[in-house]
Design a protein around this motif. Structure first.
Motif, PDB file in Angstrom:
ATOM      1  N   ASP A  33       0.831  -1.204   0.000  1.00  0.00           N
ATOM      2  CA  ASP A  33       0.000   0.000   0.000  1.00  0.00           C
ATOM      3  C   ASP A  33       0.867   1.257   0.000  1.00  0.00           C
ATOM      4  O   ASP A  33       0.601   2.209  -0.739  1.00  0.00           O
ATOM      5  N   LYS A  34       1.932   1.231   0.810  1.00  0.00           N
ATOM      6  CA  LYS A  34       2.831   2.393   0.894  1.00  0.00           C
ATOM      7  C   LYS A  34       3.619   2.588  -0.408  1.00  0.00           C
ATOM      8  O   LYS A  34       4.056   3.695  -0.716  1.00  0.00           O
ATOM      9  N   PHE A  35       3.821   1.497  -1.143  1.00  0.00           N
ATOM     10  CA  PHE A  35       4.511   1.592  -2.433  1.00  0.00           C
ATOM     11  C   PHE A  35       3.514   1.699  -3.605  1.00  0.00           C
ATOM     12  O   PHE A  35       3.841   1.393  -4.751  1.00  0.00           O
ATOM     13  N   ASN A  36       2.300   2.145  -3.268  1.00  0.00           N
ATOM     14  CA  ASN A  36       1.281   2.486  -4.280  1.00  0.00           C
ATOM     15  C   ASN A  36       0.817   1.298  -5.113  1.00  0.00           C
ATOM     16  O   ASN A  36       0.469   1.448  -6.290  1.00  0.00           O
ATOM     17  N   TYR A  37       0.794   0.123  -4.496  1.00  0.00           N
ATOM     18  CA  TYR A  37       0.236  -1.037  -5.191  1.00  0.00           C
ATOM     19  C   TYR A  37      -1.186  -1.248  -4.668  1.00  0.00           C
ATOM     20  O   TYR A  37      -1.376  -1.547  -3.484  1.00  0.00           O
ATOM     21  N   PRO A  38      -2.188  -1.102  -5.525  1.00  0.00           N
ATOM     22  CA  PRO A  38      -3.572  -1.158  -5.038  1.00  0.00           C
ATOM     23  C   PRO A  38      -4.064  -2.583  -4.797  1.00  0.00           C
ATOM     24  O   PRO A  38      -3.632  -3.531  -5.457  1.00  0.00           O
ATOM     25  N   ASP A  39      -4.972  -2.702  -3.857  1.00  0.00           N
ATOM     26  CA  ASP A  39      -5.706  -3.964  -3.625  1.00  0.00           C
ATOM     27  C   ASP A  39      -4.802  -5.157  -3.331  1.00  0.00           C
ATOM     28  O   ASP A  39      -5.079  -6.275  -3.771  1.00  0.00           O
ATOM     29  N   ALA A  40      -3.728  -4.911  -2.609  1.00  0.00           N
ATOM     30  CA  ALA A  40      -2.789  -5.996  -2.297  1.00  0.00           C
ATOM     31  C   ALA A  40      -3.463  -7.099  -1.493  1.00  0.00           C
ATOM     32  O   ALA A  40      -3.116  -8.277  -1.625  1.00  0.00           O
ATOM     33  N   GLN A  41      -4.446  -6.736  -0.697  1.00  0.00           N
ATOM     34  CA  GLN A  41      -5.121  -7.728   0.157  1.00  0.00           C
ATOM     35  C   GLN A  41      -5.881  -8.770  -0.668  1.00  0.00           C
ATOM     36  O   GLN A  41      -6.226  -9.832  -0.163  1.00  0.00           O
ATOM     37  N   ASP A  42      -6.121  -8.471  -1.949  1.00  0.00           N
ATOM     38  CA  ASP A  42      -6.821  -9.422  -2.821  1.00  0.00           C
ATOM     39  C   ASP A  42      -5.861 -10.402  -3.505  1.00  0.00           C
ATOM     40  O   ASP A  42      -6.309 -11.315  -4.202  1.00  0.00           O
ATOM     41  N   SER A  43      -4.567 -10.188  -3.314  1.00  0.00           N
ATOM     42  CA  SER A  43      -3.568 -11.058  -3.951  1.00  0.00           C
ATOM     43  C   SER A  43      -3.394 -12.344  -3.151  1.00  0.00           C
ATOM     44  O   SER A  43      -3.683 -12.402  -1.952  1.00  0.00           O
ATOM     45  N   LYS A  44      -2.912 -13.376  -3.820  1.00  0.00           N
ATOM     46  CA  LYS A  44      -2.632 -14.637  -3.134  1.00  0.00           C
ATOM     47  C   LYS A  44      -1.464 -14.423  -2.171  1.00  0.00           C
ATOM     48  O   LYS A  44      -0.479 -13.780  -2.536  1.00  0.00           O
ATOM     49  N   PRO A  45      -1.559 -14.960  -0.952  1.00  0.00           N
ATOM     50  CA  PRO A  45      -0.498 -14.765   0.045  1.00  0.00           C
ATOM     51  C   PRO A  45       0.893 -15.148  -0.473  1.00  0.00           C
ATOM     52  O   PRO A  45       1.879 -14.451  -0.194  1.00  0.00           O
ATOM     53  N   GLU A  46       0.954 -16.229  -1.275  1.00  0.00           N
ATOM     54  CA  GLU A  46       2.264 -16.693  -1.743  1.00  0.00           C
ATOM     55  C   GLU A  46       2.882 -15.755  -2.788  1.00  0.00           C
ATOM     56  O   GLU A  46       4.082 -15.856  -3.102  1.00  0.00           O
ATOM     57  N   ASN A  47       2.090 -14.811  -3.303  1.00  0.00           N
ATOM     58  CA  ASN A  47       2.605 -13.862  -4.307  1.00  0.00           C
ATOM     59  C   ASN A  47       3.009 -12.516  -3.717  1.00  0.00           C
ATOM     60  O   ASN A  47       3.603 -11.685  -4.410  1.00  0.00           O
ATOM     61  N   LEU A  48       2.675 -12.288  -2.447  1.00  0.00           N
ATOM     62  CA  LEU A  48       2.850 -10.952  -1.863  1.00  0.00           C
ATOM     63  C   LEU A  48       4.301 -10.482  -1.864  1.00  0.00           C
ATOM     64  O   LEU A  48       4.585  -9.324  -2.177  1.00  0.00           O
ATOM     65  N   ARG A  49       5.206 -11.373  -1.542  1.00  0.00           N
ATOM     66  CA  ARG A  49       6.626 -10.992  -1.460  1.00  0.00           C
ATOM     67  C   ARG A  49       7.151 -10.544  -2.830  1.00  0.00           C
ATOM     68  O   ARG A  49       7.789  -9.486  -2.935  1.00  0.00           O
ATOM     69  N   GLU A  50       6.878 -11.317  -3.865  1.00  0.00           N
ATOM     70  CA  GLU A  50       7.341 -10.952  -5.208  1.00  0.00           C
ATOM     71  C   GLU A  50       6.667  -9.669  -5.705  1.00  0.00           C
ATOM     72  O   GLU A  50       7.308  -8.839  -6.360  1.00  0.00           O
ATOM     73  N   LEU A  51       5.391  -9.511  -5.389  1.00  0.00           N
ATOM     74  CA  LEU A  51       4.694  -8.273  -5.753  1.00  0.00           C
ATOM     75  C   LEU A  51       5.335  -7.067  -5.072  1.00  0.00           C
ATOM     76  O   LEU A  51       5.512  -6.006  -5.680  1.00  0.00           O
ATOM     77  N   LEU A  52       5.704  -7.242  -3.800  1.00  0.00           N
ATOM     78  CA  LEU A  52       6.356  -6.158  -3.073  1.00  0.00           C
ATOM     79  C   LEU A  52       7.698  -5.812  -3.718  1.00  0.00           C
ATOM     80  O   LEU A  52       8.023  -4.637  -3.885  1.00  0.00           O
ATOM     81  N   PHE A  53       8.473  -6.826  -4.085  1.00  0.00           N
ATOM     82  CA  PHE A  53       9.769  -6.575  -4.721  1.00  0.00           C
ATOM     83  C   PHE A  53       9.586  -5.768  -6.013  1.00  0.00           C
ATOM     84  O   PHE A  53      10.357  -4.852  -6.296  1.00  0.00           O
ATOM     85  N   MET A  54       8.578  -6.111  -6.784  1.00  0.00           N
ATOM     86  CA  MET A  54       8.320  -5.372  -8.031  1.00  0.00           C
ATOM     87  C   MET A  54       7.919  -3.927  -7.725  1.00  0.00           C
ATOM     88  O   MET A  54       8.370  -2.994  -8.387  1.00  0.00           O
ATOM     89  N   ALA A  55       7.087  -3.764  -6.700  1.00  0.00           N
ATOM     90  CA  ALA A  55       6.643  -2.415  -6.329  1.00  0.00           C
ATOM     91  C   ALA A  55       7.799  -1.578  -5.795  1.00  0.00           C
ATOM     92  O   ALA A  55       7.931  -0.389  -6.117  1.00  0.00           O
ATOM     93  N   ILE A  56       8.649  -2.204  -4.995  1.00  0.00           N
ATOM     94  CA  ILE A  56       9.795  -1.501  -4.408  1.00  0.00           C
ATOM     95  C   ILE A  56      10.716  -0.974  -5.501  1.00  0.00           C
ATOM     96  O   ILE A  56      11.189   0.165  -5.446  1.00  0.00           O
ATOM     97  N   THR A  57      10.986  -1.796  -6.511  1.00  0.00           N
ATOM     98  CA  THR A  57      11.985  -1.415  -7.513  1.00  0.00           C
ATOM     99  C   THR A  57      11.485  -0.343  -8.485  1.00  0.00           C
ATOM    100  O   THR A  57      12.244   0.101  -9.347  1.00  0.00           O
ATOM    101  N   ASP A  58      10.227   0.083  -8.345  1.00  0.00           N
ATOM    102  CA  ASP A  58       9.757   1.266  -9.080  1.00  0.00           C
ATOM    103  C   ASP A  58      10.271   2.551  -8.436  1.00  0.00           C
ATOM    104  O   ASP A  58      10.133   3.637  -9.011  1.00  0.00           O
ATOM    105  N   PHE A  59      10.857   2.423  -7.249  1.00  0.00           N
ATOM    106  CA  PHE A  59      11.372   3.578  -6.503  1.00  0.00           C
ATOM    107  C   PHE A  59      12.896   3.565  -6.527  1.00  0.00           C
ATOM    108  O   PHE A  59      13.517   2.521  -6.703  1.00  0.00           O
ATOM    109  N   GLU A  60      13.477   4.748  -6.352  1.00  0.00           N
ATOM    110  CA  GLU A  60      14.932   4.822  -6.161  1.00  0.00           C
ATOM    111  C   GLU A  60      15.287   4.104  -4.856  1.00  0.00           C
ATOM    112  O   GLU A  60      14.518   4.172  -3.878  1.00  0.00           O
TER     113      GLU A  60
END
Length: 224
Positions: A33-60
């Motif tokens: 949520d803090k990295f501007n990824y919407p509706d993360a709570q609807d994602s599969k738990p096993e995908n959350l870490r990889e989704l976060l990594f993708m969201a993080i790398t959009d930032f410096e």
């Protein structure tokens, strides 16, 4: 003053570069949520870490570090400290050098999350996980404290070990040892004298445990 003798047997020692259990799915969702990824709570738990990594790398990297630091340590660090650490983390292993020892563990977990997300842009650190049995010659069953366990480890550690060098009097039981609470990040007692302790790979290195079993004794510290 009574001394109690113990026999320490090391089952195994691991050096790891992350402890995934530190981060919960709730952490991942909040950070997404803090990295501007919407509706993360609807994602599969096993995908959350990889989704976060993708969201993080959009930032410096330093901006991402600031976000994670604010999330985990915003109530313990000032804005200026967060700014400083977020920049320092790209050059140094801040988690090994930070003067407030109670923050070294969370800083390790934050650094390694960013290290993994950015595939190595942040300097990596390590943790040491020790599984051992500590058996008392006394028949009474009691759980040992972090302070007591570190004192028992004094005879099993190399003289090069940084804890032995920095806290010689504490390790030898001459004075109280409040720092033990932060040197051992986590202590688990699974019963039957079985212990698992997690600490910084900088404070206790695998190769600095120079015996697989030894006998040691501890006594209560006299109050001045």
């Amino acid at each position: 003053m009574m001394k109690t003798k113990y026999i320490i047997n090391i089952a195994n020692v691991q050096t790891v570069d992350e402890i995934r259990e530190y981060w919960s799915n709730e952490d991942y969702i909040s950070l997404l949520d803090k990295f501007n990824y919407p509706d993360a709570q609807d994602s599969k738990p096993e995908n959350l870490r990889e989704l976060l990594f993708m969201a993080i790398t959009d930032f410096e990297p330093s901006e991402a570090a600031k976000v994670v630091l604010e999330y985990k340590l915003g109530d313990q660090l000032s804005d200026g400290q967060i700014e400083q650490i977020s920049n320092d983390m790209l050059m140094d292993t801040v988690c090994e050098e930070y003067p407030d020892m109670d923050l070294q563990a969370p800083l390790f977990h934050i650094t390694q999350l960013l290290f993994k997300a950015y595939n190595g842009k942040f300097p990596s650190s390590s943790a040491t996980i020790i599984n051992c049995s500590i058996t008392s010659a006394d028949t009474k069953d009691s759980s040992l404290t972090k302070e007591e366990i570190l004192r028992l480890f004094n005879d099993g550690l190399s003289d090069r070990n940084i804890v032995k060098r920095l806290f010689a009097d504490q390790m030898e039981g001459k004075v109280a040892f409040p720092e033990a609470e932060d040197i051992i990040w986590e202590l688990k007692n699974s019963g039957k004298d079985q212990y698992q302790l997690t600490t910084s790979g900088n404070l206790i290195k695998k190769e600095e445990i120079i015996a697989s079993n030894w006998e040691s004794a501890i006594e209560e510290v006299e109050e001045n």
